[in-house]
Structures are given as C-alpha cells and as structure tokens.
Design an enzyme around this catalytic site. Structure first.
Site, PDB file in Angstrom:
ATOM      1  N   GLY A 151       0.798  -1.221   0.000  1.00  0.00           N
ATOM      2  CA  GLY A 151       0.000   0.000   0.000  1.00  0.00           C
ATOM      3  C   GLY A 151       0.828   1.265   0.000  1.00  0.00           C
ATOM      4  CE  LYS A 194      -0.933   1.130   9.839  1.00  0.00           C
ATOM      5  NZ  LYS A 194      -2.206   0.459   9.730  1.00  0.00           N
ATOM      6  CB  THR A 195       5.207  -0.966  10.086  1.00  0.00           C
ATOM      7  OG1 THR A 195       5.832  -1.345   8.837  1.00  0.00           O
ATOM      8  CG2 THR A 195       3.806  -1.512  10.140  1.00  0.00           C
ATOM      9  CG  PHE A 196       9.997   3.814   9.081  1.00  0.00           C
ATOM     10  CD1 PHE A 196       9.460   4.598   8.084  1.00  0.00           C
ATOM     11  CD2 PHE A 196      11.380   3.882   9.292  1.00  0.00           C
ATOM     12  CE1 PHE A 196      10.259   5.430   7.298  1.00  0.00           C
ATOM     13  CE2 PHE A 196      12.195   4.702   8.507  1.00  0.00           C
ATOM     14  CZ  PHE A 196      11.624   5.479   7.522  1.00  0.00           C
ATOM     15  CD  GLU A 234       9.777  -6.957   1.364  1.00  0.00           C
ATOM     16  OE1 GLU A 234       9.594  -6.528   2.523  1.00  0.00           O
ATOM     17  OE2 GLU A 234       9.148  -7.920   0.881  1.00  0.00           O
ATOM     18  N   GLY A 271      -2.764  -0.008   5.245  1.00  0.00           N
ATOM     19  CA  GLY A 271      -1.795   0.217   4.159  1.00  0.00           C
ATOM     20  C   GLY A 271      -2.462   0.381   2.803  1.00  0.00           C
ATOM     21  NE  ARG A 272      -6.604  -4.523   2.711  1.00  0.00           N
ATOM     22  CZ  ARG A 272      -6.084  -5.025   3.827  1.00  0.00           C
ATOM     23  NH1 ARG A 272      -4.788  -4.939   4.057  1.00  0.00           N
ATOM     24  NH2 ARG A 272      -6.857  -5.612   4.719  1.00  0.00           N
ATOM     25  CD  GLU A 314      -2.448  -6.647   2.136  1.00  0.00           C
ATOM     26  OE1 GLU A 314      -2.659  -5.478   2.467  1.00  0.00           O
ATOM     27  OE2 GLU A 314      -1.311  -7.065   1.872  1.00  0.00           O
ATOM     28  CG  HIS A 328      -5.448  -7.109 -29.511  1.00  0.00           C
ATOM     29  ND1 HIS A 328      -5.703  -7.460 -30.823  1.00  0.00           N
ATOM     30  CD2 HIS A 328      -6.085  -5.931 -29.310  1.00  0.00           C
ATOM     31  CE1 HIS A 328      -6.438  -6.515 -31.392  1.00  0.00           C
ATOM     32  NE2 HIS A 328      -6.696  -5.576 -30.485  1.00  0.00           N
ATOM     33  CE  LYS A 341       5.070  -8.841   5.661  1.00  0.00           C
ATOM     34  NZ  LYS A 341       4.428  -7.782   6.410  1.00  0.00           N
TER      35      LYS A 341
HETATM   36  O1  LIG Z   1       3.698   0.480   4.822  1.00  0.00           O
HETATM   37  P1  LIG Z   1       4.365  -0.708   5.398  1.00  0.00           P
HETATM   38  O2  LIG Z   1       4.203  -0.805   6.873  1.00  0.00           O
HETATM   39  O3  LIG Z   1       5.821  -0.755   4.998  1.00  0.00           O
HETATM   40  O4  LIG Z   1       3.667  -2.000   4.823  1.00  0.00           O
HETATM   41  C1  LIG Z   1       3.658  -2.274   3.454  1.00  0.00           C
HETATM   42  C2  LIG Z   1       2.648  -3.306   3.071  1.00  0.00           C
HETATM   43  O5  LIG Z   1       2.938  -4.530   3.694  1.00  0.00           O
HETATM   44  C3  LIG Z   1       1.752  -5.206   4.046  1.00  0.00           C
HETATM   45  O6  LIG Z   1       1.651  -5.183   5.423  1.00  0.00           O
HETATM   46  C4  LIG Z   1       1.725  -6.611   3.548  1.00  0.00           C
HETATM   47  O7  LIG Z   1       2.925  -7.259   3.787  1.00  0.00           O
HETATM   48  C5  LIG Z   1       0.645  -4.395   3.402  1.00  0.00           C
HETATM   49  O8  LIG Z   1      -0.562  -4.532   4.027  1.00  0.00           O
HETATM   50  C6  LIG Z   1       1.221  -3.037   3.435  1.00  0.00           C
HETATM   51  O9  LIG Z   1       0.571  -2.197   2.537  1.00  0.00           O
END
Ligand SMILES: O=P(O)(O)OC[C@H]1O[C@](O)(CO)[C@@H](O)[C@@H]1O
Length: 553
Positions: free
Chosen positions: A164, A216-218, A222, A277-278, A363, A394, A517
């Site tokens: 998201g 969102k969570t930091f 990734e 997030g989404r 999700e 196509h 994860k």
């Molecule tokens: O914004 P964040 O906390 O990095 O999370 C990214 C994404 O990872 C998820 O938690 C899924 O792994 C989603 O719901 C979210 O949008």
C-alpha cells in the site's frame, strides 16, 4: 452474527439463482424490457465532482427480484450497521483492535470524525495539520524554494515503499500524469530485488533527488533495506557532504523508527494506525502524488473520494452504487461459483489500476474465517485481475469470451480523452471497443448467424460465442481528472467493504502475509551459514543447496 449462508435471504437467493440459471438470458431480458437500462443503471452525481459517473449494472444477471433479495441479504448481514460503525470510528478491525478510518483522510466536507472520543481532524497531529504540512512541503519543492544540498531544485522523486505504500502512489501518479509537473521525474522502488533500486539510482542525480521513505510501520524489511541502500548511495555520491535532512523525508506512523533511521521528525509526515496500508494513498503516503500533480489537484482527489463516501454513507441500499457493486460480487462468487473478477479500464493512464485493486480486494477479502472465529462455509474474496483495453482484448479476452469460466467484468471509460489526437479518432475507436466488448460478451454469436455468414459446418462449434456473460460498464462523464479518480477508487473501496460485510470477515487485517516474512528472515540467516538450513522439507532444503552452489555463496 449467524453464518451468512444460514440467513433467510441466502436460501431465497439460492432458489432464485436456480431459476435464473435455467431461464435468464441477458439479451432476452433487454428484448422484453425496454426500460432495463434505466432500471439497473445508477448515475453518481455530486457537488464535490463536476462530472457525472454512470454505472450501468443492467448487463448483469439481475432482475428486480434479484436486487430485492440481494438488498435483503445486505440487511440481514448488517451492512448498514457495519458501514455506520466504520464511519463512527468504531474498532471494526477487530483482530488488530483498530478503527478503519481512511474516510477521515478525505473528509473535506467537515464531518465530525472521532476515534475513542478524540477528534482526528483537528489538533497538532490531526488530519488537517498533516495536510497543511503536505501542502507547504509540496509547494516548496515544486516552486524550488526547498532545495538540495547544493542549492538545486529537487526534480527527481524516489518513493521507497511496498504494498500500500507503493501501489496507490504509483497508480495515482500514472493515472494523473496529464496533471504532472513536466520537470519532475518519479521513480517507485518497491521490490527487494536490487535491480529495482539500482535502476532508479542509475537514473538519479543526488543533487536533485528527493527520497520519500514510505512505510506505515517503518519496519518492512524490503523498504528499510532499500532505504538504507539509498542513504548509503547518497552519502557516498556526495562524499559525505549531502544533507540527509534536505533529501530524505519519511511517510509513516512510527516516529521512533523514523528517527532511528536518521530522518528528522520535522521531515516526517505522519498518520495513524487506523489507516490501513491499502487505504493509505489518501494519507501522507500520497505525498508523491501531491508533489507531482500539485496540492490543489491532490485536494480534488480527496474531494472526489469524499463525494463517494457521502453517497455510500447516505444512500439507501437499493440505489447505493458501491452496495450494488459489492452485492453483485457476492452474487457471482457464491451463487454462480465465479472465481474471478476482471477490471479492464479502457484508459492507458489507468494501466496500474488493476494492480492497485488486486491488493485492495485480495488483501482485504482473501479470508476464510468469520467474525466468530469459525470457517466460512461459502466462497469469499475473488481473484481480481485486469489490464487496460484494448491491449487486454488482444491477450486474455479469448478466455473471457469462449472459455469455460464465468468471468464478471467491469469496463471503465472516460467520455473525453486528455489526448484527443488525430481528430479524436483514437478515443472514438477506444470507445467503440468498450461498447463492443460488453455487447459481444452479452449477445454472443449463434450457429444460425455463423451459417448465414457461410461458416463451414465443422468450424461452427469453434466460432460459436455463447454470450450471456455479465459486465458492469462505468462511464465517466468527462476526462478522468483527480476528483473522478478519487471517486472511482472510493467506489471500489466501499464495494470491497460491502462484500466483506456480507461475508462477515475482517476486511482490514492481513495476517496471511506474515508467515512467508518470518520464514524468509530465518532463511536469510541460513544463506550465510554452512549447509542447507535447518528443519526444511527436502524440496526447500534442496533448492537452498542448489542456489548456494550455483551462486557460489
Ligand atoms: O507500509 P508498510 O508498513 O511498509 O507495509 C507495506 C505493506 O505490507 C503489508 O503489510 C503486507 O505485507 C501491506 O498490508 C502493506 O501495505
């Protein structure tokens, strides 16, 4: 609540479905009812959005009785009660004990919105103050008042985020490219695959680059790894002279982790845990959108969504557009065993729309457990897929027209193009395909028609189109601008909500992404240790071993 499939309307729908499946032929329904189009289309009109949006549901397996029964099911499943609870700020995300309040982020209408008795709109960290911060910052960057460490304007934006924190900003900036600052280049780095970051950095000059670390969570592996790589690159390229504070900002709920990363909290754009997030493109996560299209357009985007919120909140179920869309989702999934939903925008700017909706829908509603912890005894979330047309025609439309599966489809078109080139010929061809596909899916082609065309007898079964395949056509009355896009996204958000409410699942958590994860974290360590890892099945262990030997790790 009682299991959805034990509600009285459910069995009535089942009986009705048997009747419909035997007797309902869409083209005949049109032939026998001149008013069918009017009966089953709804026009979305609002002061918050200049264009009308027509939602034509008439090419669906719908009769008056179907709609009555679906609305009855919504009633019995408590859709209105659940909707009102969401708008009241109740903690309807019951597995995370959180409110679901993305509608507050776009509350341009001044509704009173509170969580636990606290006004979320006003006050030092309220929605309005974050919006003000986004406005000031985006205007400063766009005007060149906010400059990089060598005094140059920042014109290269790299958004680092995933899920998201990526899909919304990518989709919206692409959809609104027409409004984008011509001197600005955007990169969205989401994948942990180093190629994604490497390619973005290759195209970036540290003197003019602004990194938006969106999470969102930091704590997302990734994003934090990509952000650290970006920071190292910046420090190295600037020989340590680059000022991180001028080139890195954070979009997050987690001030502690943001500060630990080295971003000044003055350069953090916050939001609250009640933003999923989404559902976060409306929040600080949308900063790339505001930077690219300008704050006024970002505000229009919010206003368009708010207009749809108002419609969803206030309109009786039978005329409520996202309610009808969501009930049709349930109708096809549970009563016709449709596994999928196709969304095909006839609009190149919307080329990431389906990818965005995949997270929103799958999700949210990819759940098998209902609110009391028991397994759902019916089908829930559909597989959503799509691509812009006419490209999709196509590619995979063969299966939609002649395959063995029922694939309800949404087609989206704007009446006007941002690029009416060649005397608007392209737009007219695009529109003609939009009409033709829905018509072809519905009317099909009979053996008699094929014979009349002189088709050889042995080819008739191959060239036959059974038809009777349902579509919903969405027609935006103007170009797709920020407000129209906001309304369209909010339509799908609420449609998803309605489906989840009927299925009695929690559309707002995402526990299903956790297991992979955790395992990846363990395996990452094992890649640096001797052997093939501990406690894996033979296939996983064998693959780890082969990878190490091929890659000489
Ligand atoms: O914004 P964040 O906390 O990095 O999370 C990214 C994404 O990872 C998820 O938690 C899924 O792994 C989603 O719901 C979210 O949008």
């Amino acid at each position: 609540m009682a299991p959805t499939n034990t509600l009285p309307a459910w069995s009535e729908l089942q009986a009705h479905r048997d009747d419909i499946a035997k007797n309902f032929v869409l083209k005949e329904a049109f032939a026998s009812d001149a008013d069918r189009f009017n009966k089953f289309s709804r026009t979305f009109k609002s002061d918050g959005i200049s264009a009308d949006i027509l939602f034509d549901f008439s090419k669906n397996f719908l009769t008056n009785e179907t709609l009555d029964l679906l609305v009855k099911l919504a009633d019995e499943a408590g859709v209105e009660r659940k909707r009102d609870a969401m708008f009241r700020g109740d903690k309807i995300n019951f597995t995370e004990n959180r409110a679901v309040y993305h509608t507050a982020l776009r509350n341009v209408g001044g509704w009173e919105m509170k969580v636990e008795g606290q006004d979320v709109m006003n006050g030092p960290n309220g929605v309005n103050s974050v919006l003000q911060h986004m406005k000031e910052f985006s205007e400063q960057v766009r005007s060149g008042e906010w400059v990089g460490y060598t005094g140059k304007k920042l014109t290269n934006i790299v958004n680092v985020g995933i899920g998201g924190s990526d899909l919304g900003p990518v989709m919206v900036t692409e959809a609104l490219k027409h409004y984008g600052a011509p001197d600005m280049t955007l990169h969205f780095v989401s994948n942990i695959d180093g190629t994604h970051m490497a390619e973005a950095l290759k195209a970036s000059d540290p003197e003019t680059t602004l990194f938006l670390i969106a999470s969102k969570t930091f704590t997302t592996a990734e994003t934090i790894t990509n952000a650290n790589t970006a920071k190292s690159w910046f420090i190295e390229k600037t020989s340590g002279k680059g000022d991180v504070a001028k080139h890195f900002v954070a979009l997050s709920t987690n001030e502690e982790e943001v500060t630990k990363f080295g971003i000044d909290k003055a350069n953090m754009f916050g939001f609250e845990s009640w933003v999923g997030g989404r559902y976060s493109v409306w929040s600080a996560i949308g900063l790339s959108v505001a930077l690219y299209v300008g704050y006024d357009n970002f505000h229009k985007f919010l206003a368009g969504a708010h207009a749809m919120d108002k419609h969803f909140r206030e309109t009786p179920l039978r005329d409520n557009i996202p309610v009808i869309g969501g009930l049709l989702g349930v109708w096809y999934a549970d009563f016709f065993q449709a596994q999928t939903r196709l969304v095909a925008p006839f609009d190149q700017y919307l080329h990431r729309f389906a990818a965005y909706l995949q997270q929103l829908s799958m999700e949210s509603n990819g759940k098998a457990i209902t609110s009391d912890g028991s397994s759902a005894k019916y089908t829930t979330g559909s597989i959503l897929f799509g691509e812009p047309c006419t490209n999709a025609q196509h590619s995979f439309f063969q299966l939609v027209h002649q395959g063995t599966k029922l694939i309800p489809a949404d087609f989206i078109l704007a009446a006007k193009s941002h690029n009416p080139i060649h005397d608007n010929l392209h737009q007219k061809m695009l529109a003609s395909n939009y009409f033709a596909q829905a018509e072809a899916l519905m009317v099909g082609k009979t053996d008699d028609q094929l014979r009349a065309e002189g088709t050889p007898e042995e080819l008739i079964p191959h060239k036959r189109f059974l038809g009777n395949r349902p579509t919903t056509s969405i027609l935006v009355g103007d170009v797709i601008g920020p407000a129209e896009l906001g309304a369209l996204i909010a339509y799908y958000e609420h449609l998803t909500f309605v489906e989840g409410a009927v299925w009695d699942i929690n559309s707002f958590d995402q526990w299903g992404v956790e297991l992979g994860k955790v395992l990846a974290k363990k395996i990452l360590k094992e890649l640096d240790e001797p052997g093939n890892g501990e406690g894996h099945d033979a296939s996983t262990g064998g693959l780890i071993g082969a990878f190490k030997s091929f890659a000489k790790i």
